[in-house]
Scaffold this motif. Structure first.
Motif, PDB file in Angstrom:
ATOM      1  N   ASP A   1       0.834  -1.203   0.000  1.00 57.42           N
ATOM      2  CA  ASP A   1       0.000   0.000   0.000  1.00 57.42           C
ATOM      3  C   ASP A   1       0.870   1.256   0.000  1.00 57.42           C
ATOM      4  O   ASP A   1       0.595   2.210  -0.732  1.00 57.42           O
ATOM      5  CB  ASP A   1      -0.929  -0.027   1.211  1.00 57.42           C
ATOM      6  CG  ASP A   1      -2.098   0.927   1.073  1.00 57.42           C
ATOM      7  OD1 ASP A   1      -2.593   1.104  -0.057  1.00 57.42           O
ATOM      8  OD2 ASP A   1      -2.517   1.482   2.098  1.00 57.42           O
ATOM      9  N   ASP A   2       1.936   1.263   0.809  1.00 59.42           N
ATOM     10  CA  ASP A   2       2.870   2.396   0.816  1.00 59.42           C
ATOM     11  C   ASP A   2       3.494   2.605  -0.562  1.00 59.42           C
ATOM     12  O   ASP A   2       3.597   3.736  -1.041  1.00 59.42           O
ATOM     13  CB  ASP A   2       3.990   2.174   1.834  1.00 59.42           C
ATOM     14  CG  ASP A   2       3.581   2.512   3.247  1.00 59.42           C
ATOM     15  OD1 ASP A   2       2.537   3.160   3.434  1.00 59.42           O
ATOM     16  OD2 ASP A   2       4.318   2.118   4.174  1.00 59.42           O
ATOM     17  N   LEU A   3       3.925   1.514  -1.180  1.00 52.17           N
ATOM     18  CA  LEU A   3       4.556   1.624  -2.495  1.00 52.17           C
ATOM     19  C   LEU A   3       3.587   2.151  -3.552  1.00 52.17           C
ATOM     20  O   LEU A   3       3.966   2.974  -4.389  1.00 52.17           O
ATOM     21  CB  LEU A   3       5.123   0.270  -2.928  1.00 52.17           C
ATOM     22  CG  LEU A   3       6.333  -0.231  -2.139  1.00 52.17           C
ATOM     23  CD1 LEU A   3       6.704  -1.642  -2.578  1.00 52.17           C
ATOM     24  CD2 LEU A   3       7.513   0.707  -2.295  1.00 52.17           C
ATOM     25  N   SER A   4       2.347   1.694  -3.512  1.00 52.40           N
ATOM     26  CA  SER A   4       1.379   2.176  -4.507  1.00 52.40           C
ATOM     27  C   SER A   4       1.055   3.651  -4.293  1.00 52.40           C
ATOM     28  O   SER A   4       0.901   4.398  -5.260  1.00 52.40           O
ATOM     29  CB  SER A   4       0.104   1.332  -4.482  1.00 52.40           C
ATOM     30  OG  SER A   4      -0.627   1.566  -3.318  1.00 52.40           O
TER      31      SER A   4
ATOM     32  N   LYS B   1       3.130   5.873  -2.997  1.00 51.90           N
ATOM     33  CA  LYS B   1       4.306   6.623  -3.443  1.00 51.90           C
ATOM     34  C   LYS B   1       4.416   6.637  -4.963  1.00 51.90           C
ATOM     35  O   LYS B   1       4.781   7.642  -5.558  1.00 51.90           O
ATOM     36  CB  LYS B   1       5.570   6.035  -2.824  1.00 51.90           C
ATOM     37  CG  LYS B   1       5.715   6.376  -1.363  1.00 51.90           C
ATOM     38  CD  LYS B   1       6.954   5.769  -0.767  1.00 51.90           C
ATOM     39  CE  LYS B   1       6.993   6.043   0.728  1.00 51.90           C
ATOM     40  NZ  LYS B   1       8.093   5.366   1.382  1.00 51.90           N
ATOM     41  N   LYS B   2       4.106   5.522  -5.595  1.00 49.58           N
ATOM     42  CA  LYS B   2       4.232   5.432  -7.054  1.00 49.58           C
ATOM     43  C   LYS B   2       3.240   6.351  -7.753  1.00 49.58           C
ATOM     44  O   LYS B   2       3.589   7.059  -8.696  1.00 49.58           O
ATOM     45  CB  LYS B   2       4.017   3.993  -7.511  1.00 49.58           C
ATOM     46  CG  LYS B   2       4.142   3.824  -9.010  1.00 49.58           C
ATOM     47  CD  LYS B   2       3.966   2.382  -9.427  1.00 49.58           C
ATOM     48  CE  LYS B   2       4.071   2.267 -10.943  1.00 49.58           C
ATOM     49  NZ  LYS B   2       3.869   0.898 -11.391  1.00 49.58           N
ATOM     50  N   TYR B   3       1.992   6.330  -7.306  1.00 49.32           N
ATOM     51  CA  TYR B   3       0.955   7.115  -7.974  1.00 49.32           C
ATOM     52  C   TYR B   3       0.729   8.483  -7.340  1.00 49.32           C
ATOM     53  O   TYR B   3      -0.003   9.297  -7.886  1.00 49.32           O
ATOM     54  CB  TYR B   3      -0.357   6.322  -8.016  1.00 49.32           C
ATOM     55  CG  TYR B   3      -0.221   5.060  -8.829  1.00 49.32           C
ATOM     56  CD1 TYR B   3      -0.120   5.107 -10.216  1.00 49.32           C
ATOM     57  CD2 TYR B   3      -0.165   3.823  -8.210  1.00 49.32           C
ATOM     58  CE1 TYR B   3       0.023   3.953 -10.961  1.00 49.32           C
ATOM     59  CE2 TYR B   3      -0.026   2.659  -8.950  1.00 49.32           C
ATOM     60  CZ  TYR B   3       0.067   2.736 -10.321  1.00 49.32           C
ATOM     61  OH  TYR B   3       0.212   1.593 -11.056  1.00 49.32           O
ATOM     62  N   GLY B   4       1.329   8.706  -6.180  1.00 48.65           N
ATOM     63  CA  GLY B   4       1.242  10.007  -5.535  1.00 48.65           C
ATOM     64  C   GLY B   4      -0.103  10.333  -4.921  1.00 48.65           C
ATOM     65  O   GLY B   4      -0.382  11.493  -4.630  1.00 48.65           O
ATOM     66  N   LYS B   5      -0.936   9.328  -4.738  1.00 45.08           N
ATOM     67  CA  LYS B   5      -2.250   9.583  -4.152  1.00 45.08           C
ATOM     68  C   LYS B   5      -2.841   8.278  -3.635  1.00 45.08           C
ATOM     69  O   LYS B   5      -2.398   7.191  -3.992  1.00 45.08           O
ATOM     70  CB  LYS B   5      -3.203  10.179  -5.182  1.00 45.08           C
ATOM     71  CG  LYS B   5      -3.490   9.241  -6.345  1.00 45.08           C
ATOM     72  CD  LYS B   5      -4.478   9.831  -7.314  1.00 45.08           C
ATOM     73  CE  LYS B   5      -4.763   8.820  -8.425  1.00 45.08           C
ATOM     74  NZ  LYS B   5      -5.825   9.236  -9.277  1.00 45.08           N
TER      75      LYS B   5
ATOM     76  N   GLN C   1      -8.354   4.271   2.376  1.00 36.08           N
ATOM     77  CA  GLN C   1      -7.745   3.165   1.643  1.00 36.08           C
ATOM     78  C   GLN C   1      -6.922   2.261   2.548  1.00 36.08           C
ATOM     79  O   GLN C   1      -7.043   1.040   2.483  1.00 36.08           O
ATOM     80  CB  GLN C   1      -6.867   3.711   0.520  1.00 36.08           C
ATOM     81  CG  GLN C   1      -6.083   2.649  -0.218  1.00 36.08           C
ATOM     82  CD  GLN C   1      -5.227   3.225  -1.319  1.00 36.08           C
ATOM     83  OE1 GLN C   1      -5.617   4.182  -1.966  1.00 36.08           O
ATOM     84  NE2 GLN C   1      -4.055   2.650  -1.526  1.00 36.08           N
ATOM     85  N   ARG C   2      -6.088   2.845   3.386  1.00 35.94           N
ATOM     86  CA  ARG C   2      -5.222   2.023   4.244  1.00 35.94           C
ATOM     87  C   ARG C   2      -6.035   1.121   5.163  1.00 35.94           C
ATOM     88  O   ARG C   2      -5.710  -0.047   5.341  1.00 35.94           O
ATOM     89  CB  ARG C   2      -4.309   2.913   5.080  1.00 35.94           C
ATOM     90  CG  ARG C   2      -3.202   3.551   4.297  1.00 35.94           C
ATOM     91  CD  ARG C   2      -2.288   4.296   5.259  1.00 35.94           C
ATOM     92  NE  ARG C   2      -1.212   4.946   4.570  1.00 35.94           N
ATOM     93  CZ  ARG C   2      -0.065   4.354   4.256  1.00 35.94           C
ATOM     94  NH1 ARG C   2       0.137   3.109   4.558  1.00 35.94           N
ATOM     95  NH2 ARG C   2       0.877   5.020   3.632  1.00 35.94           N
TER      96      ARG C   2
END
Length: 169
Positions: free
Chosen positions: A130-133, A135-139, A145-146
């Motif tokens: 979840d953290d990576l997604s 950071k990757k998409y910026g939102k 969501q978490r």
């Protein structure tokens, strides 16, 4: 007049300068703890209780990490150590003080321990992904969501373990 202005600004300023919200809030952690106590009374299988206990311990470890560590580089190193440390300390104390009641085993582990390990691994992996997604998409893709992703993964694991216990073991 100056005192009234300071008082009003003190009340209004949190609306504009609010601190970042914690992903795993203390209220959620307390609610999970109360729910775990209730699960024993309701007769829920120890392996499923272990999954939710793992989510509780995971939230406590993330909350502890957020409270103790402010440096981002240090967080990357200490986050898994704090997470594993809390799990090891909890499982050790359960065995040390005879809190594990043997209600059967799954893959050679007591049901509660199995649920805690399976839930702990999944909870950590889901949080990392979840953290990576984010950071990757910026939102975030949807509100809360978490929480929804974490609880959803625990629910799916609980259902999977229920099926495993009742139909395959």
């Amino acid at each position: 007049m100056k005192k009234i202005l300071v008082f009003v600004l003190g009340l209004v300023s949190p609306l504009f300068f609010a601190p970042a919200a914690l992903a795993h809030c203390p209220l959620c952690v307390a609610g999970a703890g109360a729910g775990l106590s209730l699960s024993r009374l309701l007769g829920i299988d120890d392996s499923i209780t272990g999954v939710w206990l793992a989510a509780f311990l995971g939230a406590v470890s993330f909350w502890t990490e957020t409270a103790l560590i402010k440096d981002k580089e240090l967080k990357l190193i200490l986050r898994p150590l704090i997470y594993i440390g809390i799990f090891v300390a909890t499982i050790w104390s359960f065995y040390k003080f005879n809190l594990i009641v043997t209600h059967g085993e799954i893959f050679g582990l007591h049901k509660l321990t199995f649920g805690m390990i399976a839930g702990g691994i999944l909870f950590y992996l889901v949080d990392v992904i979840d953290d990576l997604s984010i950071k990757k998409y910026g939102k975030v893709f949807f509100p809360y969501q978490r929480i929804i992703v974490s609880l959803g993964s625990m629910l799916l694991l609980s259902i999977g373990i229920y099926i495993l216990i009742n139909y395959y073991i």
